[in-house]
Design a protein around this motif. Structure first.
Motif, PDB file in Angstrom:
ATOM      1  N   LEU B 216     -48.910 -64.677 122.307  1.00 19.04           N
ATOM      2  CA  LEU B 216     -50.173 -63.885 121.964  1.00 19.04           C
ATOM      3  C   LEU B 216     -51.054 -63.937 123.014  1.00 19.04           C
ATOM      4  N   GLU B 217     -51.309 -64.882 123.782  1.00 22.25           N
ATOM      5  CA  GLU B 217     -52.301 -65.056 124.747  1.00 22.25           C
ATOM      6  C   GLU B 217     -51.686 -64.207 126.258  1.00 22.25           C
ATOM      7  N   GLY B 218     -50.454 -64.292 126.215  1.00 25.71           N
ATOM      8  CA  GLY B 218     -49.793 -63.610 127.238  1.00 25.71           C
ATOM      9  C   GLY B 218     -50.076 -62.106 127.076  1.00 25.71           C
ATOM     10  N   VAL B 219     -50.043 -61.598 125.740  1.00 21.88           N
ATOM     11  CA  VAL B 219     -49.893 -60.063 125.587  1.00 21.88           C
ATOM     12  C   VAL B 219     -51.512 -59.896 125.901  1.00 21.88           C
ATOM     13  N   ILE B 220     -52.546 -60.613 125.126  1.00 20.24           N
ATOM     14  CA  ILE B 220     -54.038 -60.430 125.389  1.00 20.24           C
ATOM     15  C   ILE B 220     -54.557 -60.510 126.832  1.00 20.24           C
ATOM     16  N   THR B 221     -54.010 -61.482 127.664  1.00 23.59           N
ATOM     17  CA  THR B 221     -54.310 -61.390 128.958  1.00 23.59           C
ATOM     18  C   THR B 221     -53.842 -60.236 129.763  1.00 23.59           C
ATOM     19  N   THR B 222     -52.642 -59.869 129.452  1.00 16.87           N
ATOM     20  CA  THR B 222     -51.875 -58.577 130.123  1.00 16.87           C
ATOM     21  C   THR B 222     -52.820 -57.542 129.860  1.00 16.87           C
ATOM     22  N   LEU B 223     -53.217 -57.232 128.600  1.00 14.76           N
ATOM     23  CA  LEU B 223     -53.850 -56.069 128.102  1.00 14.76           C
ATOM     24  C   LEU B 223     -55.335 -56.240 128.835  1.00 14.76           C
ATOM     25  N   MET B 224     -56.035 -57.344 128.811  1.00 14.88           N
ATOM     26  CA  MET B 224     -57.195 -57.453 129.317  1.00 14.88           C
ATOM     27  C   MET B 224     -57.181 -56.962 131.040  1.00 14.88           C
TER      28      MET B 224
END
Lengths: 208, 243
Positions: B216-224
């Motif tokens: 989840l954090e990987g996806v959120i950080t990538t999109l950020m």
């Protein structure tokens, strides 16, 4: 975190005997509570400590609205129920330690305005660290407003929907990205105004 | 997930004491690498990123009770030296709100800064190899979170003998002293086994939750990072390395 401004208001406007006590004494008291939490290993001692802190909470006539804040860390202590294999004594011990710590910290925060806490810390900790801590605390208030506005915007435009998890995740991430960019822009402005006011590594508190 | 939400008084004194000592030592060494003027200029940015991390920690993603740390993105934006100080400050502020004990601030700083520092290093490395922003960010975040979670499990594991002592020590004769121990010696061998099993249980609970958190954090950080790259590409300082 959203209650931060309310805590700040209580710390500045409160008139109880704890509010009148010097921040140094209160920090020393908090250290004493911490040593109690670290050293006490029997539930009765910890119960006594927690009872004392609770009495202080109610003697100061602090609003009940902030009491749930002292219970919040129990959420994280739940993991220890599994670690201990559901042993009553251990769970009681951990829960009492958690409650004593959080009640002590809330008492300190609600009865002492944060510039006074930082001024006291400035005497014992490196000033660059205390300045960074002060700027962080100040920045939280700035970013809370940005976060609230972004949350409203997301809500009004139906930016978060369970039926569309991927789109919701993209929107949440963009909201955090927006928060970071706004934060960086605000920090650039903040630095310029601090330099204009003669900032050199250290923030001077009123009375210094 | 890499954040130790341990209350005060649960970990042994030698463990959290050495956590503070190592954190101060690393902080001291890292600060040798920053010029004083540079530090002064970037202090407001450090404060702002620390505040963003604190706020990130306060926004819970409801179904799995997970909160983002934003440590990797802060590490990418601040660099390894400043992210260390930022994590220290974040842990102090979080401890003041009961999000982890005050005595474990040193240990929390170490585990969280592993996330930030390695996030920064992995991001630079994978950017050099892949030359694509999104995969580089995702892999960097995933690996950094993985490292810091294992270091957190290691820290909790180091305290196991102390938890057993807390579990079974007959400390004083208080009002609520529970008499669970009948034969001390006999019980000890059993407890040792029990403690081992419980730590395995701890790992069994933490790892699956962490895996969800890493993804989840990987996806959120990538999109950020994608969002930041679109609006303020200068912040990521990729121009020199790309194209």
């Amino acid at each position: 975190m959203i209650q931060l401004s309310y805590l700040d208001y209580l710390a500045v406007e409160g008139k109880s005997f704890l509010h009148c006590l010097s921040p140094g004494w209160k920090i020393a008291g908090m250290l004493l509570v911490l040593s109690g939490i670290v050293l006490l290993r029997n539930p009765s001692g910890l119960l006594l400590l927690y009872g004392m802190l609770l009495s202080l909470f109610f003697l100061c006539r602090l609003p009940l609205r902030i009491f749930p804040l002292t219970l919040y860390p129990l959420l994280f202590a739940v993991l220890f129920i599994f670690v201990s294999g559901f042993q009553g004594r251990f769970i009681l011990l951990v829960f009492l330690k958690v409650l004593s710590g959080s009640t002590g910290v809330v008492l300190l925060l609600v009865t002492t305005p944060y510039p006074l806490i930082f001024r006291t810390l400035d005497r014992i900790l490196p000033s660059i660290f205390v300045t960074a801590l002060f700027l962080t605390y100040r920045s939280i208030f700035i970013l809370i407003n940005v976060l609230e506005e972004t949350r409203h915007a997301l809500y009004l435009r139906r930016g978060f929907q369970w039926r569309h998890p991927w789109r919701s995740l993209v929107n949440i991430s963009n909201a955090f990205g927006h928060l970071v960019i706004k934060g960086i822009e605000a920090s650039e402005k903040m630095y310029e105004s601090m330099v204009l006011r003669g900032f050199k590594n250290k923030i001077h508190y009123r009375g210094e | 997930m890499s954040h130790i939400h341990l209350p005060d008084g649960v970990l042994p004194i030698w463990l959290w004491g050495s956590g503070f000592a190592v954190a101060i030592l690393i902080g001291f060494v890292l600060f040798r690498f920053i010029k004083k003027e540079e530090l002064t200029r970037r202090l407001p940015l450090l404060g702002m990123m620390s505040a963003a991390m604190v706020l990130g920690a306060s926004v819970e993603i409801v179904p799995i009770a997970y909160h983002v740390n934003l440590t990797v993105i802060s590490g990418i934006l601040l660099g390894p030296s400043l992210i260390f100080m930022a994590t220290f400050i974040v842990n102090v502020v979080l401890a003041l709100f009961g999000h982890g004990g005050i005595t474990v601030i040193g240990l929390n700083t170490l585990t969280l800064s592993i996330e930030g520092i390695f996030g920064y290093l992995f991001f630079r490395l994978f950017w050099k190899i892949l030359r694509r922003l999104m995969p580089a960010t995702f892999i960097a975040t995933f690996l950094a979170l993985c490292l810091s979670t294992f270091s957190m499990i290691g820290v909790v594991g180091l305290g196991v003998p102390h938890y057993e002592e807390l579990l079974h020590k007959n400390g004083g004769h208080g009002v609520f002293e529970f008499k669970l121990i009948k034969e001390k010696d006999d019980h000890h061998g059993e407890n040792k086994e029990k403690g081992e099993i419980n730590f395995k249980r701890f790992i069994a609970i933490v790892l699956p939750l962490s895996l969800m958190g890493w993804l989840l954090e990987g996806v959120i950080t990538t999109l950020m990072t994608r969002y930041i790259h679109r609006l303020r590409p200068d912040l990521l300082k990729l121009e020199k390395e790309a194209r």
